[in-house]
Write an enzyme that holds these catalytic residues in place. Structure first.
Site, PDB file in Angstrom:
ATOM      1  N   ASP A 189      17.609  18.127  26.517  1.00 31.11           N
ATOM      2  CA  ASP A 189      18.198  19.640  25.998  1.00 31.11           C
ATOM      3  C   ASP A 189      17.290  20.780  26.703  1.00 31.11           C
ATOM      4  OD1 ASP A 189      19.747  21.050  24.492  1.00 31.11           O
ATOM      5  OD2 ASP A 189      19.601  19.501  22.299  1.00 31.11           O
ATOM      6  N   HIS A 205      22.319  22.896  24.941  1.00 36.93           N
ATOM      7  CA  HIS A 205      22.841  22.809  24.040  1.00 36.93           C
ATOM      8  C   HIS A 205      23.567  24.191  23.664  1.00 36.93           C
ATOM      9  CE1 HIS A 205      20.643  22.489  20.813  1.00 36.93           C
ATOM     10  NE2 HIS A 205      20.833  23.885  20.354  1.00 36.93           N
ATOM     11  N   SER A 213      17.199  26.893  17.885  1.00 34.35           N
ATOM     12  CA  SER A 213      17.989  26.610  18.720  1.00 34.35           C
ATOM     13  C   SER A 213      16.978  26.836  20.071  1.00 34.35           C
ATOM     14  CB  SER A 213      19.057  25.499  19.343  1.00 34.35           C
ATOM     15  OG  SER A 213      19.185  24.312  18.213  1.00 34.35           O
TER      16      SER A 213
END
Length: 628
Positions: free
Chosen positions: A231, A200, A309
């Site tokens: 992911d 992402h 992230s």
């Protein structure tokens, strides 16, 4: 001061050092500085209650080793009675230089142990609990305990900041993109001069830059592979200057509960590297928000914020996972992708040159916790398993398994009635995890109960695509426009255009089909009439938007490409579309073809057909001409 005080206990000792040291600290304060200790007597009561509650199996006399137990009037003596002749060994207790040292002598007749105390070590103790010996070892930092300073040293030469410019498609107007946006994330170096990050972080990217710690230069990066289900993504940088002084991180193992981890990255609120510490709270399959899939994840209590992230979660000197999401509305609940999922992704890319996905049996199963249900299907008392409700027609299991089969074991691992299997010490996990860790086209042995008889069956596993795609990252949506009628394949991203509460605000029928229907054959799509671009040719049909298209001139359509071919190759005077609810659209084919070009010009639409469909058609035309 020298009076013996009995402390009763009601349960076994599981953890005690913190409360024990608080207790000793209060004793020192009472002896040396009574005035300062008086306000803290509440702490003494709390510590005593904790020690009393935790301690049951051993008996001790604890005394200040600077005084003689037999002669001193100021020595602190605490007697903890025990009905058993058990013993507890305190070895290398970590007490600072400001504390007095205390010796612990067991009063049990069978033990005569004097503890060895040190000011620079931690605790190793042995207790007897519920009839068996348990040992707990607390290591110091040099022996593997996660240290924030050690994590910093590892991170400085391996963790990078990623700058992404992205532009997502507009599924309501599929011929154009939304405004571009800028975002940042984290990543880290893995062997092979590659950078691992979250999918992402680079989804729908148009431009990616990477900056290493301590540098002002940003280097252009290219996405080599991306797996949206798990992911994860791999970036490569061609510039040799970037790799000077950089080092890679090694992947470790799945941490145990309560093990400490340090999450490293570049979260919002600053530009420099950030490190947060936490412990592992839970290990189980979790919904991956980005890919909407169920895979193993590790829950930790370290803060994971936007920008974190893709950063590593370090345990000791190895990576325990990749930070990727948090729980909204809760404080300090974050999730990291565990090493088995990471290795599965990387291995698949290395062996196949691209991301291949995670396997599925293609089954919808029901638990068999109800005894009447188990009796109905002939399960003996020692049998456990799950009931097969539905089977994906595209899966290999559709040819081998049957509805109402009871799956007893997968690859020799027994499946419990609640659908879980054994995982590590006293932990359980859903058996879907075993399936997802298989490689594409790998076989698995499934033991089933069918009509009261057991069978060992071999099933080939492979990634399966749903009838309605869950995500459509890194690709433009398909569309086809004819006479102002906009046809698209139904996707969940299209339903997401109805807002965050899309499940309740989107058309109910389309939503139900998107979530529940299974494909009947490969390549099948649900084609819908998404909207009507008003013109004289289509006046009166505007209320038929958001309905599924069933047939074109009496022929059932398989997908959008098939619909496009049927329309373009129409030889009839009129063109008929059959929709949901038995609705019908009829157009004069020649007039509709002329109107299409005017409508496209009026709405500034560059093409009546998306590039993926036009490219396929052009290639087919070229192949036909070459063959002729």
């Amino acid at each position: 001061m020298g009076r013996v005080k009995p402390l009763l206990a009601s349960e076994n000792l599981t953890t005690f050092p913190f409360h024990f040291f608080c207790f000793l600290q209060l004793i020192n304060l009472l002896e040396e500085e009574p005035a300062k200790a008086k306000p803290r007597k509440a702490m003494l009561g709390s510590s005593l209650r904790r020690v009393r509650r935790l301690w049951s199996s051993s008996s001790f006399i604890i005394t200040n080793n600077s005084c003689s137990l037999e002669t001193s009037k100021t020595s602190r003596i605490i007697h903890l009675p025990s009905s058993s002749a058990s013993k507890c060994l305190f070895n290398n207790i970590n007490i600072s230089k400001n504390y007095r040292y205390y010796n612990c002598f067991s009063t049990a007749a069978t033990s005569n142990v004097t503890a060895s105390l040190s000011s620079k070590k931690n605790v190793c103790r042995t207790t007897q609990a519920r009839g068996r010996q348990r040992r707990r070892v607390i290591k110091n930092n040099s022996n593997g305990k996660t240290n924030a300073y050690a994590a910093i040293e590892l991170a400085l030469d391996s963790v990078v900041k990623i700058f992404t410019v992205s532009s997502s498609p507009n599924y309501a107007l599929p011929w154009q993109n939304k405004s571009q946006r800028e975002s940042t994330g984290s990543g880290f170096i893995i062997p092979g001069k590659k950078i691992l990050t979250n999918a992402h972080v680079v989804a729908d990217n148009t431009f990616v830059l990477v900056r290493k710690h301590g540098s002002s230069t940003k280097f252009r990066a290219r996405v080599e592979a991306v797996g949206h289900e798990c992911d994860l993504a791999i970036l490569v940088i061609e510039s040799e200057e970037f790799w000077e002084g950089m080092s890679c991180l090694e992947l470790g193992d799945i941490p145990f509960l309560q093990q400490a981890v340090a999450v490293v990255g570049y979260p919002q609120g600053g530009d420099n590297i950030s490190i947060t510490k936490g412990v592992v709270s839970r290990v189980e399959p979790t919904q991956y928000v980005h890919g909407a899939t169920q895979l193993m994840a590790i829950q930790i209590d370290a803060a994971i914020n936007p920008g974190n992230s893709g950063g590593p979660a370090i345990m000791g000197n190895k990576v325990a996972g990749v930070a990727f999401q948090n729980l909204s509305g809760a404080e300090n609940i974050g999730y990291i992708i565990p090493v088995p999922v990471i290795k599965h992704f990387i291995t698949g890319v290395e062996e196949n040159g691209k991301y291949v996905g995670f396997c599925s049996l293609g089954l919808s199963c029901q638990t068999t916790e109800n005894p009447q249900l188990r009796n109905h299907f002939g399960m003996r008392p020692e049998m456990t398993g799950v009931l097969v409700n539905r089977i994906n027609p595209l899966s290999d299991a559709h040819k081998i398994l049957k509805k109402d089969d009871i799956i007893l074991a997968f690859d020799g691992v027994p499946i419990a009635n609640d659908g879980t299997v054994h995982f590590r010490n006293r932990e359980r996990i859903t058996f879907d995890h075993l399936v997802s860790m298989k490689k594409p086209n790998e076989k698995a042995l499934v033991r089933v109960l069918r009509d009261g008889e057991e069978h060992e069956l071999s099933v080939t596993l492979q990634p399966l695509q749903p009838l309605v795609p869950v995500h459509q990252f890194d690709k433009l949506p398909s569309y086809y426009i004819f006479a102002g009628l906009v046809f698209i394949p139904l996707t969940q991203p299209y339903l997401h255009e109805y807002g965050e509460d899309w499940y309740n605000t989107s058309p109910r029928r389309l939503c139900e089909r998107a979530l529940r229907e299974l494909p009947r054959k490969a390549g099948e799509q649900l084609v819908i009439l998404s909207q009507v671009l008003m013109d004289d040719i289509n006046a009166g049909y505007e209320r038929l938007a958001e309905l599924q298209v069933k047939k074109v001139n009496g022929v059932e359509i398989e997908n959008l490409k098939h619909l496009c071919e049927l329309v373009e190759n129409c030889s009839n005077e009129n063109l008929r579309f059959d929709l949901d609810d038995d609705r019908v659209v009829v157009l004069n084919y020649h007039s509709a073809k002329i109107a299409t070009s005017k409508i496209l010009k009026r709405h500034r639409i560059p093409s009546a057909i998306s590039s993926d469909l036009s490219g396929e058609q052009n290639s087919e035309i070229q192949m036909a001409s070459c063959t002729s």
